[in-house]
Design a protein around this motif. Structure first.
Motif, short mmCIF file in Angstrom:
data_model
loop_
_atom_site.label_atom_id
_atom_site.label_comp_id
_atom_site.label_asym_id
_atom_site.label_seq_id
_atom_site.Cartn_x
_atom_site.Cartn_y
_atom_site.Cartn_z
N ARG A 58 0.84 -1.20 0.00
CA ARG A 58 0.00 0.00 0.00
C ARG A 58 0.87 1.25 0.00
O ARG A 58 1.91 1.29 0.66
CB ARG A 58 -0.90 -0.02 1.23
N TRP A 59 0.45 2.26 -0.77
CA TRP A 59 1.19 3.50 -0.88
C TRP A 59 0.23 4.69 -0.76
O TRP A 59 -0.95 4.59 -1.11
CB TRP A 59 1.89 3.62 -2.24
N ALA A 60 0.76 5.80 -0.30
CA ALA A 60 0.02 7.07 -0.32
C ALA A 60 0.75 8.01 -1.28
O ALA A 60 1.96 8.20 -1.18
CB ALA A 60 -0.03 7.68 1.08
N LEU A 61 0.01 8.58 -2.22
CA LEU A 61 0.56 9.56 -3.14
C LEU A 61 -0.02 10.93 -2.81
O LEU A 61 -1.22 11.04 -2.55
CB LEU A 61 0.21 9.21 -4.60
N VAL A 62 0.83 11.95 -2.81
CA VAL A 62 0.38 13.31 -2.54
C VAL A 62 0.76 14.21 -3.71
O VAL A 62 1.90 14.18 -4.18
CB VAL A 62 1.01 13.85 -1.23
N LEU A 63 -0.19 14.97 -4.19
CA LEU A 63 0.05 15.93 -5.28
C LEU A 63 0.02 17.34 -4.70
O LEU A 63 -0.97 17.72 -4.05
CB LEU A 63 -1.02 15.79 -6.36
N HIS A 106 -8.96 22.76 -6.43
CA HIS A 106 -7.95 22.29 -7.39
C HIS A 106 -8.51 21.37 -8.46
O HIS A 106 -7.76 20.81 -9.25
CB HIS A 106 -6.83 21.57 -6.63
N ARG A 107 -9.82 21.24 -8.50
CA ARG A 107 -10.43 20.32 -9.47
C ARG A 107 -10.52 20.93 -10.87
O ARG A 107 -10.36 22.12 -11.05
CB ARG A 107 -11.82 19.89 -8.98
N ARG A 108 -10.75 20.03 -11.83
CA ARG A 108 -10.91 20.38 -13.25
C ARG A 108 -9.64 21.00 -13.84
O ARG A 108 -9.69 21.86 -14.71
CB ARG A 108 -12.11 21.32 -13.45
N ARG A 109 -8.51 20.54 -13.32
CA ARG A 109 -7.22 20.98 -13.86
C ARG A 109 -6.35 19.77 -14.23
O ARG A 109 -5.13 19.91 -14.40
CB ARG A 109 -6.48 21.85 -12.84
N GLY A 110 -6.94 18.59 -14.30
CA GLY A 110 -6.20 17.41 -14.66
C GLY A 110 -5.44 16.76 -13.52
O GLY A 110 -4.65 15.83 -13.75
N ARG A 111 -5.69 17.22 -12.30
CA ARG A 111 -4.89 16.71 -11.18
C ARG A 111 -5.33 15.31 -10.76
O ARG A 111 -4.50 14.50 -10.35
CB ARG A 111 -4.94 17.70 -10.02
N GLY A 112 -6.60 15.02 -10.84
CA GLY A 112 -7.05 13.67 -10.56
C GLY A 112 -6.49 12.69 -11.57
O GLY A 112 -6.05 11.58 -11.21
N THR A 113 -6.47 13.09 -12.83
CA THR A 113 -5.90 12.24 -13.88
C THR A 113 -4.42 12.02 -13.64
O THR A 113 -3.90 10.91 -13.82
CB THR A 113 -6.12 12.88 -15.26
N ALA A 114 -3.70 13.06 -13.21
CA ALA A 114 -2.27 12.93 -12.94
C ALA A 114 -2.02 11.94 -11.80
O ALA A 114 -1.09 11.12 -11.86
CB ALA A 114 -1.68 14.29 -12.58
N LEU A 115 -2.86 11.98 -10.77
CA LEU A 115 -2.72 11.03 -9.66
C LEU A 115 -3.00 9.61 -10.14
O LEU A 115 -2.28 8.66 -9.76
CB LEU A 115 -3.68 11.40 -8.52
N TRP A 116 -4.01 9.44 -10.96
CA TRP A 116 -4.34 8.11 -11.47
C TRP A 116 -3.19 7.55 -12.32
O TRP A 116 -2.83 6.39 -12.21
CB TRP A 116 -5.63 8.16 -12.29
N GLN A 117 -2.62 8.40 -13.15
CA GLN A 117 -1.50 7.96 -13.99
C GLN A 117 -0.29 7.59 -13.13
O GLN A 117 0.39 6.59 -13.40
CB GLN A 117 -1.14 9.06 -14.98
N ALA A 118 -0.02 8.39 -12.11
CA ALA A 118 1.11 8.09 -11.22
C ALA A 118 0.89 6.76 -10.51
O ALA A 118 1.82 5.96 -10.34
CB ALA A 118 1.29 9.21 -10.21
N ALA A 119 -0.36 6.49 -10.11
CA ALA A 119 -0.67 5.22 -9.46
C ALA A 119 -0.45 4.06 -10.42
O ALA A 119 0.08 3.02 -10.04
CB ALA A 119 -2.11 5.23 -8.96
N GLY A 120 -0.84 4.25 -11.67
CA GLY A 120 -0.64 3.21 -12.67
C GLY A 120 0.82 2.89 -12.89
O GLY A 120 1.22 1.73 -13.02
#
Length: 281
Positions: free
Chosen positions: A14-19, A50-64
């Motif tokens: 398990r990991w925690a990612l912070v943006l 901070h929404r609608r700036r692609g940050r959720g997508t960036a977190l998802w990509q980093a998790a992948g």
């Protein structure tokens, strides 16, 4: 949360990612977990400003990228909101199961539950007594195979005595008191239920699993179990701070929905379990 990350179940990573935003403040985070052979579990959260700036997508990509070496076939996530579903669908996930979150006021009287001929209920807090451990293992394993999951990929958790004792320790380390009850036909365990109570007090108590063996269903045993465990809360001092008992029930589990409503639970909102590939299409 610290205890959860410090002591994951065997075979789980398990990991925690912070943006962080440009000014260094936290903009969002992701909780990422994987167990060999099972779908990855990801939760992504971005603060409203901070929404609608692609940050959720960036977190998802980093998790992948983080999970690439573990090669999970699919990923699973969960949300309680329409925007959450929209985001999940935008990255290739789809709704695989839905559950109602239901609440019951702790001030409500404990519901009546007629006795069931040939069946007794034993209730306790803390660890499963040794004499009931084998039945507890068997019933929990059956629950994992039987619980409605819609189209979600079912996990391969192996339930044995070691798993039960490790789970009890982890829950205690995380600050939970376990209130449990087992229905027994003679010396044979035929059903169980579990409630989680925050040791330091919280406004919500969590009604978790309730399970009855197929051959014993339709006799009122599940109601008997739930009523007895709700009654047991009166003897747990930490439960006094709570306003609600909360449970989750699959939207298509008509039998459990009917029982929960009959004993005072009402639908508060809906959660959506999502599943799909890690790669963003």
């Amino acid at each position: 949360m610290l205890a959860q990350f410090a002591d994951p179940p065997s075979g789980r990573r398990r990991w925690a990612l912070v943006l962080r935003a440009d000014d260094g403040s936290v903009a969002g985070a992701a909780d990422v977990a994987v167990t060999d052979g099972d779908p990855a579990e990801l939760t992504v959260g971005v603060l409203p400003e901070h929404r609608r700036r692609g940050r959720g997508t960036a977190l998802w990509q980093a998790a992948g990228e983080l999970l690439a070496e573990h090669s999970p076939a699919v990923a699973q996530s969960e949300t309680w909101s329409a925007p959450g579903v929209a985001f999940a669908e935008s990255i290739g996930l789809s709704i695989a199961n839905s559950e109602f979150r239901m609440l019951r006021d702790t001030a409500s009287a404990v519901p009546d539950a007629p006795s069931v001929s040939g069946v007794d209920v034993v209730a306790w807090t803390g660890a499963v007594p040794e004499g009931m451990l084998a039945d507890w293992v068997r019933l929990n394993a059956s629950m994992r195979d039987d619980v409605p999951l819609g189209e979600l990929t079912r996990r391969t958790t192996v339930i044995d005595a070691e798993w039960v004792r490790a789970h009890e320790k982890r829950m205690s380390d995380q600050g939970w008191i376990l209130a449990r009850a087992m229905a027994r036909a003679g010396s044979h365990g035929v059903g169980y239920t579990v409630i989680f109570i925050a040791r330091d007090g919280d406004e919500i108590i969590v009604q978790d699993d309730t399970f009855v063996e197929g051959a014993y269903r339709g006799r009122g045993i599940a109601r008997l179990l739930k009523a007895e465990n709700l009654r047991q809360l009166r003897s747990v001092p930490a439960a006094a701070a709570a306003r609600w008992v909360q449970t989750s029930t699959a939207v298509d589990n008509s039998a459990m929905l009917s029982l929960n409503r009959a004993i005072g639970f009402e639908v508060a909102d809906t959660s959506y379990a999502l599943e799909g590939p890690l790669a963003i299409s």
